[in-house]
Enzyme design. Structure first.
Site, PDB file in Angstrom:
ATOM      1  N   LYS A  55      37.184  47.041  38.998  1.00  0.00           N
ATOM      2  CA  LYS A  55      37.921  46.425  37.886  1.00  0.00           C
ATOM      3  C   LYS A  55      36.945  45.943  36.809  1.00  0.00           C
ATOM      4  CE  LYS A  55      41.834  44.997  40.766  1.00  0.00           C
ATOM      5  NZ  LYS A  55      42.563  43.917  41.439  1.00  0.00           N
ATOM      6  N   GLN A  99      41.470  37.845  43.064  1.00  0.00           N
ATOM      7  CA  GLN A  99      41.695  39.006  43.929  1.00  0.00           C
ATOM      8  C   GLN A  99      42.358  38.592  45.240  1.00  0.00           C
ATOM      9  OE1 GLN A  99      41.292  42.134  43.040  1.00  0.00           O
ATOM     10  NE2 GLN A  99      41.720  43.061  45.021  1.00  0.00           N
ATOM     11  N   ASP A 122      47.259  39.660  35.889  1.00  0.00           N
ATOM     12  CA  ASP A 122      48.030  40.456  36.856  1.00  0.00           C
ATOM     13  C   ASP A 122      49.501  40.559  36.433  1.00  0.00           C
ATOM     14  OD1 ASP A 122      46.673  41.558  39.184  1.00  0.00           O
ATOM     15  OD2 ASP A 122      46.097  39.502  39.679  1.00  0.00           O
TER      16      ASP A 122
END
Ligand code: GUN
Length: 283
Positions: A55, A99, A122
């Site tokens: 990412k 995460q 997110d």
């Protein structure tokens, strides 16, 4: 033979758009407007570390500045919440990602709720009672984009979602509804799942069980989107039994190379949107 939806190719197109958007923002508002993303990882799970690394790399490739904060497995919930609070207050921080999964002693619910909605890259805090649903959960947004890019119109169609997780199944159903689909959500307690999946014009599967959907469970000519990522003997495998399903359907996503690359691209799209909104707020 089904048309294979190429997630990697669509993701590359999306990444090019994000890179262009990042530079546009910098041109218009200066270097301090450049999108950024703070990625928090807790513990030393190898898969999570690899994903966070990927990412961060994606960010660098698209003009988004990544900052990785790695915390030890023994980090307390209180310490993590304090860190998030500090990042929430820091005007230079545009996007925050924590995460998952988190260690067992930390409440995922509390941690995700602590991330300020205007920095939630997110898209987990996207509210369905808001008209403004464009910083949406990445995986469902990725699926919607793949459908659009492949010329699949969901309005009026019967879309069946298999799985009801907070990250994929539930927000997927909402995004389909917002696009005027008729939606059925199946889950572990659903009786006769095949009766539902066989009625799907568009079938979206996110259950986390390898080869869960087989050829006898799909309608002839359906569109099948496989969100699953399971490993059999170290090889990535979806939730859909590709060999028996592909010959029956009109379109299908492969695993790997389907939804996976697009989900990560969705994160970049959200990071750009959050940075754009921060600029608008600060105008
Ligand atoms: N771990 C696995 N998938 C995800 C995701 O989409 N977001 C975060 N934050 N963690 C994950």
């Amino acid at each position: 033979m089904a048309f294979i939806i190429d997630g990697k190719a669509i993701a590359n197109k999306v990444k090019a758009e994000v890179a262009e958007g990042s530079e546009r923002l910098v041109r218009e508002f200066g270097e301090e407007a450049r999108p950024n993303m703070t990625l928090i990882e807790v513990g030393s799970d190898a898969v999570s570390k690899k994903l966070v690394g990927m990412k961060a790399n994606d960010c660098e490739m698209t003009g988004i500045v990544p900052t990785v904060i790695a915390l030890s497995e023994s980090t307390t919930e209180e310490k993590l919440l304090r860190l998030i609070d500090r990042l929430n207050r820091d005007d230079d921080v545009r996007a925050i990602l924590c995460q998952l999964p988190l260690p067992e002693h930390i409440s995922t619910k509390k941690v995700l709720a602590a991330i300020a909605p205007e920095k939630d890259v997110d898209g987990f805090s996207a509210r369905i009672d808001s008209d403004d649903y464009d910083v949406a959960a990445c995986t469902p947004a990725a699926v919607m984009r793949m459908l659009r890019e492949s010329g699949v119109e969901v309005a009026g169609k019967h879309c069946v979602v298999v799985g009801r997780s907070n990250i994929v199944g539930k927000p997927m159903a909402i995004q389909l509804l917002l696009n005027d689909a008729t939606v059925t959500v199946c889950h572990s307690k659903t009786e006769n799942i095949a009766e539902h999946t066989r009625r799907a014009d568009v079938l979206i599967v996110a259950v986390g069980r390898a080869h869960f959907i087989t050829g006898d469970m799909v309608k002839e000519g359906a569109v099948v989107i496989d969100v699953g990522m399971n490993y059999i003997d170290g090889r990535p495998t979806g939730d859909v039994d590709f060999a028996s399903v592909e010959p029956k359907v009109s379109m299908i996503t492969p695993v790997p190379g389907g939804v996976g690359p697009m989900t990560r691209a969705g994160l970049l799209v959200n990071a750009l949107k959050l940075a754009e909104r921060a600029c608008e707020r600060n105008k």
